[in-house]
Design a protein around this motif. Structure first.
Motif, PDB file in Angstrom:
ATOM      1  N   VAL A 199       0.816  -1.249   0.153  1.00 49.47           N
ATOM      2  CA  VAL A 199       0.136   0.106   0.083  1.00 49.47           C
ATOM      3  C   VAL A 199       0.816   1.436   0.031  1.00 49.47           C
ATOM      4  N   MET A 200       1.828   1.076   0.928  1.00 49.20           N
ATOM      5  CA  MET A 200       2.873   2.420   0.843  1.00 49.20           C
ATOM      6  C   MET A 200       3.263   2.821  -0.539  1.00 49.20           C
ATOM      7  N   PRO A 201       4.121   1.937  -1.250  1.00 52.82           N
ATOM      8  CA  PRO A 201       4.658   2.427  -2.612  1.00 52.82           C
ATOM      9  C   PRO A 201       3.507   2.630  -3.456  1.00 52.82           C
ATOM     10  N   LEU A 202       2.339   2.109  -3.426  1.00 51.60           N
ATOM     11  CA  LEU A 202       1.372   2.373  -4.436  1.00 51.60           C
ATOM     12  C   LEU A 202       0.687   3.608  -4.210  1.00 51.60           C
ATOM     13  N   GLY A 203       0.650   4.043  -2.853  1.00 50.73           N
ATOM     14  CA  GLY A 203      -0.063   5.171  -2.300  1.00 50.73           C
ATOM     15  C   GLY A 203       0.830   6.424  -2.938  1.00 50.73           C
ATOM     16  N   VAL A 204       2.140   6.299  -2.801  1.00 51.42           N
ATOM     17  CA  VAL A 204       3.212   7.234  -2.952  1.00 51.42           C
ATOM     18  C   VAL A 204       3.063   7.586  -4.497  1.00 51.42           C
ATOM     19  N   VAL A 205       2.941   6.424  -5.444  1.00 52.40           N
ATOM     20  CA  VAL A 205       2.810   6.630  -6.745  1.00 52.40           C
ATOM     21  C   VAL A 205       1.549   7.439  -7.379  1.00 52.40           C
ATOM     22  N   GLY A 206       0.422   6.888  -6.670  1.00 51.09           N
ATOM     23  CA  GLY A 206      -0.850   7.517  -7.095  1.00 51.09           C
ATOM     24  C   GLY A 206      -1.147   9.018  -6.173  1.00 51.09           C
ATOM     25  N   LEU A 207      -0.694   9.146  -4.964  1.00 50.78           N
ATOM     26  CA  LEU A 207      -1.045  10.449  -4.675  1.00 50.78           C
ATOM     27  C   LEU A 207      -0.047  11.442  -5.043  1.00 50.78           C
ATOM     28  N   HIS A 208       1.157  11.167  -5.163  1.00 52.86           N
ATOM     29  CA  HIS A 208       2.271  12.172  -5.695  1.00 52.86           C
ATOM     30  C   HIS A 208       1.947  12.372  -7.157  1.00 52.86           C
ATOM     31  N   MET A 209       1.620  11.395  -8.122  1.00 48.67           N
ATOM     32  CA  MET A 209       1.388  11.525  -9.372  1.00 48.67           C
ATOM     33  C   MET A 209       0.177  12.637  -9.689  1.00 48.67           C
ATOM     34  N   PHE A 210      -0.857  12.364  -8.760  1.00 47.32           N
ATOM     35  CA  PHE A 210      -2.087  13.044  -8.789  1.00 47.32           C
ATOM     36  C   PHE A 210      -1.770  14.556  -8.404  1.00 47.32           C
ATOM     37  N   VAL A 211      -1.054  14.908  -7.421  1.00 41.81           N
ATOM     38  CA  VAL A 211      -0.934  16.304  -6.877  1.00 41.81           C
ATOM     39  C   VAL A 211       0.027  17.146  -7.958  1.00 41.81           C
ATOM     40  N   SER A 212       1.020  16.345  -8.424  1.00 43.95           N
ATOM     41  CA  SER A 212       2.086  16.920  -9.452  1.00 43.95           C
ATOM     42  C   SER A 212       1.771  16.972 -10.846  1.00 43.95           C
ATOM     43  N   PHE A 213       0.641  16.579 -11.163  1.00 45.27           N
ATOM     44  CA  PHE A 213       0.241  16.295 -12.651  1.00 45.27           C
ATOM     45  C   PHE A 213       0.186  18.065 -13.232  1.00 45.27           C
ATOM     46  N   PRO A 214      -0.328  18.775 -12.403  1.00 42.65           N
ATOM     47  CA  PRO A 214      -0.324  20.305 -13.186  1.00 42.65           C
ATOM     48  C   PRO A 214       0.844  20.775 -13.364  1.00 42.65           C
ATOM     49  N   VAL A 215       2.079  20.814 -12.524  1.00 49.10           N
ATOM     50  CA  VAL A 215       3.135  21.144 -12.846  1.00 49.10           C
ATOM     51  C   VAL A 215       4.139  20.501 -13.831  1.00 49.10           C
ATOM     52  N   VAL A 216       3.899  18.961 -13.486  1.00 49.40           N
ATOM     53  CA  VAL A 216       4.642  18.450 -14.562  1.00 49.40           C
ATOM     54  C   VAL A 216       4.294  18.286 -15.924  1.00 49.40           C
ATOM     55  N   THR A 217       3.008  18.654 -16.138  1.00 44.62           N
ATOM     56  CA  THR A 217       2.415  18.850 -17.367  1.00 44.62           C
ATOM     57  C   THR A 217       3.025  20.097 -17.965  1.00 44.62           C
ATOM     58  N   ALA A 218       2.839  21.217 -17.280  1.00 41.73           N
ATOM     59  CA  ALA A 218       3.542  22.519 -17.541  1.00 41.73           C
ATOM     60  C   ALA A 218       4.930  22.551 -17.739  1.00 41.73           C
ATOM     61  N   LEU A 219       5.632  21.658 -17.007  1.00 39.03           N
ATOM     62  CA  LEU A 219       6.991  21.605 -17.516  1.00 39.03           C
ATOM     63  C   LEU A 219       7.260  21.029 -18.703  1.00 39.03           C
ATOM     64  N   SER A 220       6.306  19.993 -18.945  1.00 43.22           N
ATOM     65  CA  SER A 220       6.555  19.407 -20.334  1.00 43.22           C
ATOM     66  C   SER A 220       6.182  19.993 -21.579  1.00 43.22           C
ATOM     67  N   SER A 221       5.385  20.991 -21.445  1.00 46.16           N
ATOM     68  CA  SER A 221       4.925  21.720 -22.399  1.00 46.16           C
ATOM     69  C   SER A 221       5.391  23.163 -22.603  1.00 46.16           C
ATOM     70  N   SER A 222       6.126  23.734 -21.656  1.00 46.20           N
ATOM     71  CA  SER A 222       6.743  24.960 -21.780  1.00 46.20           C
ATOM     72  C   SER A 222       7.860  25.333 -20.806  1.00 46.20           C
ATOM     73  N   THR A 223       8.571  26.227 -20.997  1.00 48.99           N
ATOM     74  CA  THR A 223       9.802  26.879 -20.295  1.00 48.99           C
ATOM     75  C   THR A 223       9.439  28.112 -19.934  1.00 48.99           C
ATOM     76  N   SER A 224       8.333  28.617 -19.826  1.00 49.30           N
ATOM     77  CA  SER A 224       8.026  29.898 -19.497  1.00 49.30           C
ATOM     78  C   SER A 224       7.557  29.946 -18.100  1.00 49.30           C
ATOM     79  N   LEU A 225       8.118  30.810 -17.160  1.00 45.84           N
ATOM     80  CA  LEU A 225       7.449  30.741 -15.764  1.00 45.84           C
ATOM     81  C   LEU A 225       6.113  31.184 -15.525  1.00 45.84           C
ATOM     82  N   LEU A 226       5.633  31.822 -16.515  1.00 48.45           N
ATOM     83  CA  LEU A 226       4.038  32.406 -16.579  1.00 48.45           C
ATOM     84  C   LEU A 226       3.233  31.342 -16.986  1.00 48.45           C
TER      85      LEU A 226
END
Length: 259
Positions: A199-226
């Motif tokens: 449960v712990m490693p599965l929880g880490v993957v699911g939870l961290h991926m969920f909350v980080s999705f906005p910023v990692v998507t932005a990093l993958s599509s732009s280098t602009s701080l805006l």
């Protein structure tokens, strides 16, 4: 040292002999202390869950390969013992030492606190302490490039360390630990505590991926701080919201406390 590509990433590179020794001895020592704490607690309480927390937290290191690509982080691996390789990335042994220390001690303490009865105020006081502590923990390794965050557009970066990582990491440690306890105590009536290791490693993957999705998507599509900065703020807000949601479940004054 390798050559930087368009994103700023350096390929496999080496630490100085002194820094390599410091990284392995310091982080290895912390991992040993963590293991000793888990063993001592298991013996004292005559329960195996601290050992399962240690294993579960250690296994979670393999998520690092994926989240580093998405969040633009890289570890020094040249001339180091490599524990895993995937997606064109490698993890050094001392990365595993980080997880052996970073997760298990917190997980055991969280399990103990929830079972004793933790209040919402205590829960969030820990978060107010844990988030800056997670940030400070990384400052020296990042400054010495044991690992580092590369490329343009890294949002809310202080001394080379983007702030959102400490929010997401604290949330992942705290909530995956709480989740493992909820699964064992509430859904399995205290049986099959070995499932903490899953449960712990599965929880880490699911939870961290969920909350980080906005910023990692932005990093993958732009280098602009805006673009990346608002995304990082959303990730930080989601991390706090997730902590609040878990607090409602596990805190004695949250409305869903254990009977």
């Amino acid at each position: 040292m390798g050559q930087e590509n368009a994103l700023g990433e350096v390929g496999y590179y080496a630490l100085s002999a002194a820094q390599s020794q410091i990284a392995n001895l310091l982080l290895g020592g912390l991992a040993a202390v963590s293991l000793a704490f888990c063993v001592f607690t298991a013996i004292r309480e005559r329960k195996a869950y601290p050992l399962y927390c240690f294993v579960g937290g250690s296994i979670a290191v393999y998520y690092e390969l994926l989240t580093d690509i998405l969040g633009r982080c890289v570890w020094a691996t040249q001339d180091e013992v490599v524990i895993s390789s995937a997606f064109g990335r490698e993890l050094p042994l001392y990365a595993n030492f980080v997880y052996m220390f970073y997760f298990p001690v917190a997980a055991v303490l969280i399990h103990q606190a929830i079972r004793k009865g933790v209040t919402t105020r205590q829960w969030f006081n820990w978060m107010l302490f844990g988030i800056p502590l997670a940030f400070v923990f990384e400052l020296y390794p990042v400054s010495q490039r044991w690992w580092y965050y590369y490329g343009e557009g890294q949002p809310l970066s202080i001394l080379g360390l983007p702030m959102w990582w400490s929010f997401a990491a604290t949330m992942a440690v705290t909530c995956s630990s709480a989740l493992s306890l909820v699964v064992v105590d509430r859904f399995m009536q205290g049986r099959h505590s070995w499932s903490i290791m899953l449960v712990m490693p599965l929880g880490v993957v699911g939870l961290h991926m969920f909350v980080s999705f906005p910023v990692v998507t932005a990093l993958s599509s732009s280098t602009s701080l805006l673009v990346t900065t608002p995304a990082a703020l959303i990730t930080m807000a989601l991390s706090v919201a997730m902590l609040w949601a878990f607090g409602r479940v596990v805190c004695v004054d949250g409305g869903h406390h254990r009977s």
